[in-house]
Design a protein around this motif. Sequence first.
Motif, PDB file in Angstrom:
ATOM      1  N   PRO A 132       0.821  -1.210   0.000  1.00  0.00           N
ATOM      2  CA  PRO A 132       0.000   0.000   0.000  1.00  0.00           C
ATOM      3  C   PRO A 132       0.857   1.263   0.000  1.00  0.00           C
ATOM      4  O   PRO A 132       2.022   1.248   0.390  1.00  0.00           O
ATOM      5  CB  PRO A 132      -0.794  -0.123   1.306  1.00  0.00           C
ATOM      6  CG  PRO A 132       0.054  -0.963   2.196  1.00  0.00           C
ATOM      7  CD  PRO A 132       0.774  -1.919   1.286  1.00  0.00           C
ATOM      8  N   ALA A 133       0.264   2.350  -0.458  1.00  0.00           N
ATOM      9  CA  ALA A 133       0.923   3.659  -0.423  1.00  0.00           C
ATOM     10  C   ALA A 133      -0.160   4.721  -0.293  1.00  0.00           C
ATOM     11  O   ALA A 133      -1.155   4.691  -1.021  1.00  0.00           O
ATOM     12  CB  ALA A 133       1.742   3.880  -1.691  1.00  0.00           C
ATOM     13  N   TRP A 134       0.030   5.639   0.640  1.00  0.00           N
ATOM     14  CA  TRP A 134      -0.952   6.678   0.914  1.00  0.00           C
ATOM     15  C   TRP A 134      -0.469   8.010   0.340  1.00  0.00           C
ATOM     16  O   TRP A 134       0.682   8.402   0.531  1.00  0.00           O
ATOM     17  CB  TRP A 134      -1.148   6.830   2.417  1.00  0.00           C
ATOM     18  CG  TRP A 134      -1.856   5.686   3.074  1.00  0.00           C
ATOM     19  CD1 TRP A 134      -1.323   4.501   3.469  1.00  0.00           C
ATOM     20  CD2 TRP A 134      -3.240   5.631   3.417  1.00  0.00           C
ATOM     21  NE1 TRP A 134      -2.275   3.701   4.043  1.00  0.00           N
ATOM     22  CE2 TRP A 134      -3.474   4.379   4.028  1.00  0.00           C
ATOM     23  CE3 TRP A 134      -4.311   6.526   3.274  1.00  0.00           C
ATOM     24  CZ2 TRP A 134      -4.727   4.005   4.495  1.00  0.00           C
ATOM     25  CZ3 TRP A 134      -5.561   6.143   3.736  1.00  0.00           C
ATOM     26  CH2 TRP A 134      -5.764   4.907   4.338  1.00  0.00           C
ATOM     27  N   PHE A 135      -1.365   8.696  -0.360  1.00  0.00           N
ATOM     28  CA  PHE A 135      -1.060  10.010  -0.924  1.00  0.00           C
ATOM     29  C   PHE A 135      -2.086  11.015  -0.453  1.00  0.00           C
ATOM     30  O   PHE A 135      -3.286  10.718  -0.369  1.00  0.00           O
ATOM     31  CB  PHE A 135      -1.076   9.946  -2.448  1.00  0.00           C
ATOM     32  CG  PHE A 135       0.142   9.299  -3.051  1.00  0.00           C
ATOM     33  CD1 PHE A 135       1.179  10.066  -3.564  1.00  0.00           C
ATOM     34  CD2 PHE A 135       0.257   7.915  -3.085  1.00  0.00           C
ATOM     35  CE1 PHE A 135       2.293   9.477  -4.109  1.00  0.00           C
ATOM     36  CE2 PHE A 135       1.370   7.315  -3.639  1.00  0.00           C
ATOM     37  CZ  PHE A 135       2.402   8.096  -4.147  1.00  0.00           C
ATOM     38  N   GLY A 136      -1.618  12.215  -0.171  1.00  0.00           N
ATOM     39  CA  GLY A 136      -2.506  13.284   0.251  1.00  0.00           C
ATOM     40  C   GLY A 136      -3.182  13.956  -0.927  1.00  0.00           C
ATOM     41  O   GLY A 136      -2.731  13.873  -2.071  1.00  0.00           O
ATOM     42  N   GLY A 137      -4.302  14.621  -0.636  1.00  0.00           N
ATOM     43  CA  GLY A 137      -4.998  15.407  -1.639  1.00  0.00           C
ATOM     44  C   GLY A 137      -5.881  14.583  -2.544  1.00  0.00           C
ATOM     45  O   GLY A 137      -5.885  13.351  -2.505  1.00  0.00           O
ATOM     46  N   PRO A 138      -6.644  15.251  -3.388  1.00  0.00           N
ATOM     47  CA  PRO A 138      -7.530  14.549  -4.332  1.00  0.00           C
ATOM     48  C   PRO A 138      -6.716  13.861  -5.423  1.00  0.00           C
ATOM     49  O   PRO A 138      -5.529  14.156  -5.617  1.00  0.00           O
ATOM     50  CB  PRO A 138      -8.389  15.677  -4.900  1.00  0.00           C
ATOM     51  CG  PRO A 138      -7.524  16.906  -4.778  1.00  0.00           C
ATOM     52  CD  PRO A 138      -6.737  16.722  -3.514  1.00  0.00           C
ATOM     53  N   ASP A 153       1.791  10.117   6.015  1.00  0.00           N
ATOM     54  CA  ASP A 153       2.779   9.035   6.045  1.00  0.00           C
ATOM     55  C   ASP A 153       2.444   8.060   4.919  1.00  0.00           C
ATOM     56  O   ASP A 153       1.366   7.457   4.913  1.00  0.00           O
ATOM     57  CB  ASP A 153       2.743   8.318   7.391  1.00  0.00           C
ATOM     58  CG  ASP A 153       3.863   7.305   7.549  1.00  0.00           C
ATOM     59  OD1 ASP A 153       3.877   6.324   6.765  1.00  0.00           O
ATOM     60  OD2 ASP A 153       4.714   7.470   8.434  1.00  0.00           O
ATOM     61  N   ILE A 154       3.372   7.893   3.975  1.00  0.00           N
ATOM     62  CA  ILE A 154       3.066   7.088   2.795  1.00  0.00           C
ATOM     63  C   ILE A 154       2.836   5.624   3.135  1.00  0.00           C
ATOM     64  O   ILE A 154       2.096   4.923   2.434  1.00  0.00           O
ATOM     65  CB  ILE A 154       4.168   7.237   1.732  1.00  0.00           C
ATOM     66  CG1 ILE A 154       3.681   6.653   0.395  1.00  0.00           C
ATOM     67  CG2 ILE A 154       5.476   6.590   2.194  1.00  0.00           C
ATOM     68  CD1 ILE A 154       4.501   7.046  -0.790  1.00  0.00           C
ATOM     69  N   GLN A 155       3.418   5.119   4.203  1.00  0.00           N
ATOM     70  CA  GLN A 155       3.272   3.711   4.552  1.00  0.00           C
ATOM     71  C   GLN A 155       2.016   3.426   5.361  1.00  0.00           C
ATOM     72  O   GLN A 155       1.400   2.368   5.206  1.00  0.00           O
ATOM     73  CB  GLN A 155       4.503   3.232   5.320  1.00  0.00           C
ATOM     74  CG  GLN A 155       5.781   3.267   4.506  1.00  0.00           C
ATOM     75  CD  GLN A 155       6.952   2.685   5.263  1.00  0.00           C
ATOM     76  OE1 GLN A 155       6.820   2.203   6.391  1.00  0.00           O
ATOM     77  NE2 GLN A 155       8.129   2.722   4.657  1.00  0.00           N
ATOM     78  N   THR A 156       1.638   4.333   6.239  1.00  0.00           N
ATOM     79  CA  THR A 156       0.543   4.074   7.170  1.00  0.00           C
ATOM     80  C   THR A 156      -0.686   4.934   6.941  1.00  0.00           C
ATOM     81  O   THR A 156      -1.770   4.618   7.455  1.00  0.00           O
ATOM     82  CB  THR A 156       1.010   4.287   8.612  1.00  0.00           C
ATOM     83  OG1 THR A 156       1.289   5.697   8.804  1.00  0.00           O
ATOM     84  CG2 THR A 156       2.264   3.472   8.911  1.00  0.00           C
ATOM     85  N   GLU A 164      -6.827  15.322   3.798  1.00  0.00           N
ATOM     86  CA  GLU A 164      -7.363  14.317   2.886  1.00  0.00           C
ATOM     87  C   GLU A 164      -6.263  13.371   2.436  1.00  0.00           C
ATOM     88  O   GLU A 164      -5.128  13.772   2.199  1.00  0.00           O
ATOM     89  CB  GLU A 164      -7.972  15.010   1.665  1.00  0.00           C
ATOM     90  CG  GLU A 164      -8.618  14.068   0.669  1.00  0.00           C
ATOM     91  CD  GLU A 164      -9.229  14.808  -0.514  1.00  0.00           C
ATOM     92  OE1 GLU A 164      -9.773  14.129  -1.417  1.00  0.00           O
ATOM     93  OE2 GLU A 164      -9.157  16.059  -0.529  1.00  0.00           O
ATOM     94  N   ALA A 165      -6.585  12.077   2.302  1.00  0.00           N
ATOM     95  CA  ALA A 165      -5.597  11.092   1.838  1.00  0.00           C
ATOM     96  C   ALA A 165      -6.305   9.954   1.139  1.00  0.00           C
ATOM     97  O   ALA A 165      -7.485   9.667   1.388  1.00  0.00           O
ATOM     98  CB  ALA A 165      -4.768  10.556   3.005  1.00  0.00           C
ATOM     99  N   ARG A 166      -5.572   9.291   0.237  1.00  0.00           N
ATOM    100  CA  ARG A 166      -6.096   8.166  -0.527  1.00  0.00           C
ATOM    101  C   ARG A 166      -5.161   6.968  -0.352  1.00  0.00           C
ATOM    102  O   ARG A 166      -3.947   7.107  -0.455  1.00  0.00           O
ATOM    103  CB  ARG A 166      -6.172   8.519  -2.011  1.00  0.00           C
ATOM    104  CG  ARG A 166      -7.177   9.624  -2.346  1.00  0.00           C
ATOM    105  CD  ARG A 166      -6.967  10.183  -3.744  1.00  0.00           C
ATOM    106  NE  ARG A 166      -5.710  10.925  -3.809  1.00  0.00           N
ATOM    107  CZ  ARG A 166      -4.701  10.616  -4.616  1.00  0.00           C
ATOM    108  NH1 ARG A 166      -4.790   9.566  -5.430  1.00  0.00           N
ATOM    109  NH2 ARG A 166      -3.606  11.351  -4.623  1.00  0.00           N
ATOM    110  N   GLU A 167      -5.720   5.778  -0.103  1.00  0.00           N
ATOM    111  CA  GLU A 167      -4.917   4.570  -0.022  1.00  0.00           C
ATOM    112  C   GLU A 167      -4.856   3.910  -1.397  1.00  0.00           C
ATOM    113  O   GLU A 167      -5.871   3.501  -1.950  1.00  0.00           O
ATOM    114  CB  GLU A 167      -5.471   3.576   0.995  1.00  0.00           C
ATOM    115  CG  GLU A 167      -4.554   2.367   1.164  1.00  0.00           C
ATOM    116  CD  GLU A 167      -5.066   1.349   2.173  1.00  0.00           C
ATOM    117  OE1 GLU A 167      -4.288   0.449   2.542  1.00  0.00           O
ATOM    118  OE2 GLU A 167      -6.243   1.464   2.584  1.00  0.00           O
TER     119      GLU A 167
END
Length: 264
Positions: A132-138, A153-156, A164-167
């Motif tokens: 998995p990788a988490w990114f902020g924003g739309p 945090d890109i890992q968690t 806002e964040a997307r997995e």
Amino acid sequence: MTGVMESPAPTLPAWFTELFAHRRWVRRATPFPHIYVRDVFVEEFYHRLATEYERVRRDRQPEFHVVSEHYSADAISLNKLRNGPLALFGSREWHDLIAGVTGVRGTGDIEGAVHHHPPESPRGWPHSDLAPAWFGGPAPTAEQIRLPDDTVDIQTGERESGVEARELVRGVAVMFYLANEPGWEAGDGGETALFAHVNGRHDPEPDLLVPPLNNSMVIFECTPRSWHSFAGGNTHDRNSVVMWLHRPKSEAVRRWGEDHIVKW
């Protein structure tokens, strides 16, 4: 089994396609599907990339960080290399080229860094990169790119309230080798090891070793079977751009099931 493919795609802008030395990339079926390219860029642009990396390594050493506790490389993130030749790897044109040749529709989110392994680094462990990788924003638009930042945090996915964040899940892995000792020969180490099977073994024998030849590259879709590792034993510094394109988590779950997504 191997095949030859045309790349980069003709729909990309001329300024971008003119950076490439040729349009024939090799698609290999074993030990798992991957694309291998020699002499990726024209000599002049490759020289600019290598020179810029050497400058960054010399002048911005404090910005390099240890990649992980059990991995021998240190790195500087692509989100700190927004200017100069290395910014190409964080561009929408590069994203779309890699997405096009692999058939993986990327989300426009790029994670990556320039990695440095010192001589005699230990070998890594086989892993698939289906993580998995988490990114902020739309989500980025079709013209945009988003790289990780410090808000999520890109890992968690840990973040402050209201952010806002997307997995997502890693969809494609890319390794481009640069600024290494010229004249690499078998026995010099530092290859990328590819595996057909791991079966729970921590230290299996690789089925294929990809040498860290300057201006060469290996690309593959991240799947439950894309087992690879750093082979170690390098007699010289080993430098590479390591990066990922991403896909929606729902797509990865639909294809392989959530249990095949490897948690950090």
